[in-house]
Enzyme design. Structure first.
Site, PDB file in Angstrom:
ATOM      1  N   TYR A   1       0.811  -1.137  -0.152  1.00  0.00           N
ATOM      2  CA  TYR A   1      -0.026  -0.139  -0.105  1.00  0.00           C
ATOM      3  C   TYR A   1       0.792   1.396   0.060  1.00  0.00           C
ATOM      4  O   TYR A   1       0.384   2.261  -0.537  1.00  0.00           O
ATOM      5  CB  TYR A   1      -1.001  -0.019   1.323  1.00  0.00           C
TER       6      TYR A   1
ATOM      7  N   LYS B   1       3.802 -15.058   3.465  1.00  0.00           N
ATOM      8  CA  LYS B   1       4.130 -15.930   2.079  1.00  0.00           C
ATOM      9  C   LYS B   1       5.544 -16.311   2.097  1.00  0.00           C
ATOM     10  O   LYS B   1       6.100 -15.947   1.028  1.00  0.00           O
ATOM     11  CB  LYS B   1       3.526 -14.976   1.209  1.00  0.00           C
TER      12      LYS B   1
ATOM     13  N   ASP C   1      -2.471 -18.498   2.034  1.00  0.00           N
ATOM     14  CA  ASP C   1      -3.339 -19.305   1.241  1.00  0.00           C
ATOM     15  C   ASP C   1      -3.794 -20.389   2.278  1.00  0.00           C
ATOM     16  O   ASP C   1      -5.028 -20.509   2.138  1.00  0.00           O
ATOM     17  CB  ASP C   1      -2.723 -19.781  -0.189  1.00  0.00           C
TER      18      ASP C   1
ATOM     19  N   ASP D   1      -5.634  -7.153   5.678  1.00  0.00           N
ATOM     20  CA  ASP D   1      -6.896  -6.703   5.170  1.00  0.00           C
ATOM     21  C   ASP D   1      -7.738  -7.926   4.575  1.00  0.00           C
ATOM     22  O   ASP D   1      -8.827  -7.952   4.890  1.00  0.00           O
ATOM     23  CB  ASP D   1      -6.427  -6.023   3.755  1.00  0.00           C
TER      24      ASP D   1
ATOM     25  N   ASP E   1     -11.149  -9.130   6.750  1.00  0.00           N
ATOM     26  CA  ASP E   1     -12.841  -8.938   6.047  1.00  0.00           C
ATOM     27  C   ASP E   1     -13.308 -10.680   6.163  1.00  0.00           C
ATOM     28  O   ASP E   1     -14.434 -10.723   6.244  1.00  0.00           O
ATOM     29  CB  ASP E   1     -12.648  -8.605   4.785  1.00  0.00           C
TER      30      ASP E   1
END
Ligand code: NAD
Length: 360
Positions: free
Chosen positions: A146, A191, A224, A248, A252
């Protein structure tokens, strides 16, 4: 600042923001008299309402009020009316991002869970949530793709994924400290099998763990795999630590499996525990003005403010208990009403009044 007298910047914003904020203020007013805690509210415009009045989503006057306060209680911003503005001028980007940056609100804390009386509201199968679940996502807010260098040409686009050591260290400490007061377990999400940024992130998390929090259980999951594990074994998680991008996505997902977004509170804090406390949902234009929004996320955000920024634990407990008691009595706003026996459909104001009445 007297420890028993707090100044709160109230930024209700747009859409349902005003409706749910009224209920949070009712609860705080009763908490004030029951626990002898003084609250001084400084109400200011933010988001679309502020654009209409001043041309800016975060007017200087609003920012000054926040600087002069002990915490920010935020509603929600945005709506169709302002969607044609350039992105940086819109209510969400123009108000929330500058507030996060100005106050260095690097830690986003989002509790997730299913209350036993609301299992029907979760999209997860009953056999998965029969024992309920309860975990907290700690998301880093100031780094990652970001904020890294961005390039956009007609032939390629790129966003630099970057973390500084100090950024990882401070968010890791927030997660480990929360685990100390919870079930002593942190699951780090990254990751690291592919990304150098994640390998670096993981090594810093391990260093902070070994040096400062060796008593806390630490394990790692790739993003994942984590998105799947949350759906099939949500009970396995206590504190989830993640960078800006992965956090993020996960937060959610966590909000969704917890039932209605109208129940979910969140905190964004800096290293002095100054924070912006807000519902996870947005301004909900589809139900704004109808008096049916669920005020629990806003009231829960006020409870997080009392706990994290003010350390008023008895008052926090009282609000959490009042919410549970109200739900146990069958009160349901439309978003969590399923029609099962014992449920009573209530308005935003009735839910707020019932919670206020149940404060002990
Ligand atoms: P939303 O969260 O506003 O609404 C999604 C769905 O959840 C809607 O059906 C809505 O009715 C429902 N919902 C949300 N809060 C609820 C509550 N308290 N009680 C009952 N139901 C509730 O998301 P959206 O529709 O994608 O966004 C609407 C506007 O809000 C957009 O302008 C968006 O950019 C903005 N937004 C703002 C914030 C923020 O202020 N932090 C966060 C997300 C979205």
């Amino acid at each position: 600042m007297s420890p028993k007298n707090y100044k709160i910047a109230i930024l209700a914003g747009d859409g349902i923001g005003h409706e749910v904020m009224v209920e949070a203020k009712k609860v705080l007013a009763t908490v004030s008299s029951k626990f002898q805690i003084g609250f001084e509210f400084d109400e200011k415009l933010v988001g679309g309402a502020a654009i209409d009045a001043t041309g800016e989503a975060l007017p200087a006057d609003t920012l000054t009020a926040c600087e002069n306060s002990d915490a920010i209680l935020f509603g929600s911003v945005g709506g169709e009316k302002w969607n044609s503005l350039p992105p940086e001028k819109r209510p969400e980007v123009g108000a929330l991002l500058p507030l996060r940056k100005h106050f260095d609100l690097f830690a986003n804390i989002r509790p997730a869970g299913v209350l036993s009386m609301l299992k029907n509201s979760s999209p997860l199968k009953p056999e998965i949530i029969c024992d309920g679940f309860n975990f907290t996502v700690v998301r880093e807010l100031t780094g990652d793709v970001y904020f890294g260098e961005k390039k956009l040409t007609k032939d390629f686009g790129s966003d630099l994924m970057i973390y500084q050591k100090s950024q990882v260290e401070r968010i890791a400490r927030v997660a480990f400290e929360l685990a100390r007061n919870s079930r002593q377990k942190v699951t780090n999400i990254d990751k690291a099998n592919v990304l150098a940024t994640s390998q670096f992130w993981r090594s810093v998390v391990e260093e902070i763990h070994a040096k400062e929090f060796p008593e806390i259980e630490l394990n790692h999951l790739y993003i994942d795999n984590a998105t799947m594990q949350i759906l099939v074994r949500p009970q396995n998680f206590d504190i989830i630590l993640a960078g800006n991008l992965f956090g993020d996505i996960l937060s959610d997902e966590a909000a969704q499996i917890s039932g209605s977004i109208g129940l979910q509170a969140s905190a964004s804090i800096n290293s002095q525990k100054f924070g912006l406390f807000e519902p996870m949902g947005g301004s909900a234009p589809d139900i704004a003005g109808k008096g049916i929004a669920n005020p629990i996320a806003q009231i829960g955000s006020a409870a997080m403010m009392l706990e994290i920024s003010f350390g008023e634990l008895a008052a926090t407990k009282s609000i959490k208990k009042a919410i549970l008691k109200t739900l146990e009595s069958g009160c349901r706003t439309a978003d969590i009403f399923t029609g099962f026996a014992g449920e009573k459909k209530v308005s935003t104001a009735e839910m707020g009044e019932e919670i206020t009445k149940n404060l002990e």
